[in-house]
Design an enzyme around this catalytic site. Structure first.
Site, mmCIF file in Angstrom:
data_model
loop_
_atom_site.group_PDB
_atom_site.id
_atom_site.type_symbol
_atom_site.label_atom_id
_atom_site.label_comp_id
_atom_site.label_asym_id
_atom_site.label_seq_id
_atom_site.Cartn_x
_atom_site.Cartn_y
_atom_site.Cartn_z
ATOM 1 N N SER A 37 13.244 -0.174 9.925
ATOM 2 C CA SER A 37 12.681 0.301 11.091
ATOM 3 C C SER A 37 11.591 1.497 10.839
ATOM 4 O O SER A 37 11.910 2.411 10.464
ATOM 5 C CB SER A 37 13.432 0.619 12.170
ATOM 6 O OG SER A 37 14.357 -0.212 12.394
ATOM 7 N N HIS A 45 9.028 -3.784 13.650
ATOM 8 C CA HIS A 45 9.397 -5.054 12.511
ATOM 9 C C HIS A 45 8.132 -6.077 12.714
ATOM 10 O O HIS A 45 8.466 -6.759 13.591
ATOM 11 C CB HIS A 45 10.731 -5.570 12.762
ATOM 12 C CG HIS A 45 11.702 -4.567 12.433
ATOM 13 N ND1 HIS A 45 12.510 -4.696 11.275
ATOM 14 C CD2 HIS A 45 12.532 -3.580 13.080
ATOM 15 C CE1 HIS A 45 13.440 -3.698 11.168
ATOM 16 N NE2 HIS A 45 13.495 -3.004 12.197
ATOM 17 N N HIS A 100 18.259 -8.399 12.833
ATOM 18 C CA HIS A 100 19.577 -7.780 12.831
ATOM 19 C C HIS A 100 20.335 -8.752 13.594
ATOM 20 O O HIS A 100 19.948 -9.607 14.175
ATOM 21 C CB HIS A 100 19.526 -6.546 13.512
ATOM 22 C CG HIS A 100 18.609 -5.666 12.978
ATOM 23 N ND1 HIS A 100 17.152 -5.490 13.270
ATOM 24 C CD2 HIS A 100 18.716 -4.335 12.158
ATOM 25 C CE1 HIS A 100 16.642 -4.728 12.919
ATOM 26 N NE2 HIS A 100 17.326 -4.046 12.026
ATOM 27 N N TYR A 137 22.209 -7.977 16.083
ATOM 28 C CA TYR A 137 22.353 -7.666 17.355
ATOM 29 C C TYR A 137 21.318 -8.486 18.035
ATOM 30 O O TYR A 137 21.228 -8.693 19.278
ATOM 31 C CB TYR A 137 22.285 -6.229 17.824
ATOM 32 C CG TYR A 137 20.959 -5.464 17.284
ATOM 33 C CD1 TYR A 137 19.661 -5.667 17.848
ATOM 34 C CD2 TYR A 137 21.021 -4.466 16.229
ATOM 35 C CE1 TYR A 137 18.682 -5.062 17.388
ATOM 36 C CE2 TYR A 137 19.788 -4.129 15.844
ATOM 37 C CZ TYR A 137 18.641 -4.217 16.269
ATOM 38 O OH TYR A 137 17.648 -3.598 15.787
ATOM 39 N N GLU A 138 20.203 -8.996 17.186
ATOM 40 C CA GLU A 138 19.079 -9.799 17.994
ATOM 41 C C GLU A 138 19.669 -11.094 18.629
ATOM 42 O O GLU A 138 18.968 -11.920 19.252
ATOM 43 C CB GLU A 138 18.180 -9.762 17.171
ATOM 44 C CG GLU A 138 17.386 -8.521 16.944
ATOM 45 C CD GLU A 138 16.326 -8.444 15.772
ATOM 46 O OE1 GLU A 138 14.984 -8.943 16.145
ATOM 47 O OE2 GLU A 138 16.618 -8.038 14.853
ATOM 48 N N ALA A 172 16.294 2.732 8.325
ATOM 49 C CA ALA A 172 16.588 3.925 9.050
ATOM 50 C C ALA A 172 17.772 4.048 9.348
ATOM 51 O O ALA A 172 18.609 3.154 9.905
ATOM 52 C CB ALA A 172 15.499 3.723 10.189
ATOM 53 N N MET A 215 22.509 -0.200 11.388
ATOM 54 C CA MET A 215 22.683 -1.616 11.892
ATOM 55 C C MET A 215 22.077 -2.861 11.196
ATOM 56 O O MET A 215 22.065 -3.856 11.408
ATOM 57 C CB MET A 215 22.348 -1.831 13.362
ATOM 58 C CG MET A 215 22.722 -0.596 14.326
ATOM 59 S SD MET A 215 21.809 -0.747 16.071
ATOM 60 C CE MET A 215 22.264 0.757 16.436
ATOM 61 N N SER A 216 22.223 -2.380 9.812
ATOM 62 C CA SER A 216 21.427 -3.539 9.049
ATOM 63 C C SER A 216 22.096 -3.389 7.479
ATOM 64 O O SER A 216 22.888 -2.552 7.154
ATOM 65 C CB SER A 216 19.884 -3.054 8.908
ATOM 66 O OG SER A 216 19.532 -2.101 8.142
ATOM 67 N N ASN A 272 17.259 10.176 12.420
ATOM 68 C CA ASN A 272 18.049 11.353 13.371
ATOM 69 C C ASN A 272 19.501 11.726 12.864
ATOM 70 O O ASN A 272 19.825 11.212 12.186
ATOM 71 C CB ASN A 272 18.148 10.384 14.680
ATOM 72 C CG ASN A 272 18.820 9.117 14.348
ATOM 73 O OD1 ASN A 272 18.864 8.455 13.670
ATOM 74 N ND2 ASN A 272 20.295 9.393 15.006
ATOM 75 N N HIS A 304 15.397 4.837 19.967
ATOM 76 C CA HIS A 304 14.666 3.872 19.150
ATOM 77 C C HIS A 304 13.111 4.692 18.765
ATOM 78 O O HIS A 304 12.765 4.678 17.408
ATOM 79 C CB HIS A 304 14.303 2.755 19.836
ATOM 80 C CG HIS A 304 13.719 1.765 18.605
ATOM 81 N ND1 HIS A 304 14.431 1.349 17.494
ATOM 82 C CD2 HIS A 304 12.614 0.823 18.746
ATOM 83 C CE1 HIS A 304 13.704 0.291 16.680
ATOM 84 N NE2 HIS A 304 12.559 0.235 17.424
HETATM 85 N N1 HPA Z 1 23.050 4.976 14.704
HETATM 86 C C1 HPA Z 1 22.904 3.528 14.144
HETATM 87 N N2 HPA Z 1 21.889 2.971 13.720
HETATM 88 C C2 HPA Z 1 20.772 3.870 13.623
HETATM 89 C C3 HPA Z 1 20.901 5.086 13.916
HETATM 90 C C4 HPA Z 1 21.966 5.864 14.140
HETATM 91 O O1 HPA Z 1 22.072 7.086 14.981
HETATM 92 N N3 HPA Z 1 19.511 5.752 13.646
HETATM 93 C C5 HPA Z 1 18.770 4.461 12.950
HETATM 94 N N4 HPA Z 1 19.459 3.494 13.159
#
Ligand code: HPA
Length: 278
Positions: free
Chosen positions: A33, A64, A86, A88-89, A116, A217-218, A241, A253
């Site tokens: 991401s 993406h 991902h 989740y998609e 990310a 998440m990947s 983050n 996001h």
């Molecule tokens: N949590 C889950 N997935 C993420 C995060 C997060 O804080 N930051 C970027 N992808």
């Protein structure tokens, strides 16, 4: 029973790609991401839109692009996925990891995978690079292993070893590069959750307790698939983050995409030097 992606389906896509591009890739790169700009440095590039490939999972989210970029980076033939999908998609795990299978059939021997991630380790901050030294596959432990279903015996064994998911040799190189170019790269354990909701403070305290340094998440499904097929892997998280362990800040996001701008120059240096030296 669900039908799973088959080898003939994978090979059909690989054949279509071979008809389009003259270069046969030896290194695959998956950009996470907000990290898609890295593909702009590829020389003599030939681009295939993911929508052109039947059965290729299409990205549904911002950040993406859904492009496959073939070309040369630091004298190496590369195949760069600008954007990934991902779980989740809504895709099944074998569909999420189909791009890695196609890479393997095209002859890719090394996979550089990026993402990310949120920092769970309190010493890590947005903009940091983190070499992934190991992972916790919460998503596979819960049953969503990308290798579930008939084993593709031509590619790897039913019960593949996972003692060294990330190449130690490439890790040593990455540390050297970070030192030399003062990239300040951290290292640690990445935990993969299904998403798409970010974690609650209690989720995060749990993840910290089990030894995770960063969360996302990947990546892990792709790494398991890569290792099954004997592809060596280097994994790098761009910390986007701080994970919100006390519940006093909000993760978005947009924040994740914005941090990409800080991370891309460092990540580009690291990847280019890795290609040069490996
Ligand atoms: N949590 C889950 N997935 C993420 C995060 C997060 O804080 N930051 C970027 N992808």
């Amino acid at each position: 029973m669900k039908t799973f992606v088959t080898l003939p389906q994978i090979d059909k896509i690989a054949k279509k790609i071979k008809k389009q591009v003259s270069q046969i890739p030896e290194v695959g790169i998956i950009l996470g991401s907000g990290l898609g700009h890295l593909a702009d440095s590829v020389q003599e590039s030939q681009v295939i839109d993911a929508t052109y490939l039947p059965g290729w999972p299409q990205s549904t989210i911002q950040g993406h692009a859904g492009k496959l970029v073939f070309g040369i980076l630091e004298n190496k033939q590369v195949m760069v996925l600008q954007g990934r999908v991902h779980y989740y998609e809504g895709y099944s795990m074998d569909r999420v990891t189909l791009p890695v299978r196609v890479m393997q059939r095209l002859g890719v021997k090394t996979l550089i995978v990026t993402n990310a991630a949120g920092a769970i380790n309190p010493k890590y901050a947005p903009g940091d690079l983190m070499l992934i030294t190991d992972h916790i596959s919460m998503i596979a432990m819960a049953g969503l292993n990308p290798l579930r279903g008939p084993n593709l015996d031509e590619l790897g064994p039913r019960f593949p070893d996972m003692s060294q998911p990330y190449s130690r040799e490439l890790g040593v190189l990455a540390r050297e590069i970070s030192k030399e170019f003062k990239l300040g790269m951290k290292e640690g354990v990445y935990v993969c959750l299904a998403g798409p909701s970010f974690e609650s403070p209690a989720d995060l305290r749990f993840l910290r307790g089990i030894g995770a340094d960063a969360v996302g998440m990947s990546t892990v499904p792709e790494v398991i698939t890569a290792r099954h097929g004997g592809t060596r892997v280097v994994g790098i998280s761009g910390i986007s983050n701080k994970a919100n362990l006390d519940g006093n800040t909000v993760t978005t996001h947009e924040e994740v995409l914005e941090a990409g701008n800080l991370i891309v120059p460092k990540l580009e240096k690291l990847i280019c030097e890795l290609l040069k030296r490996s």
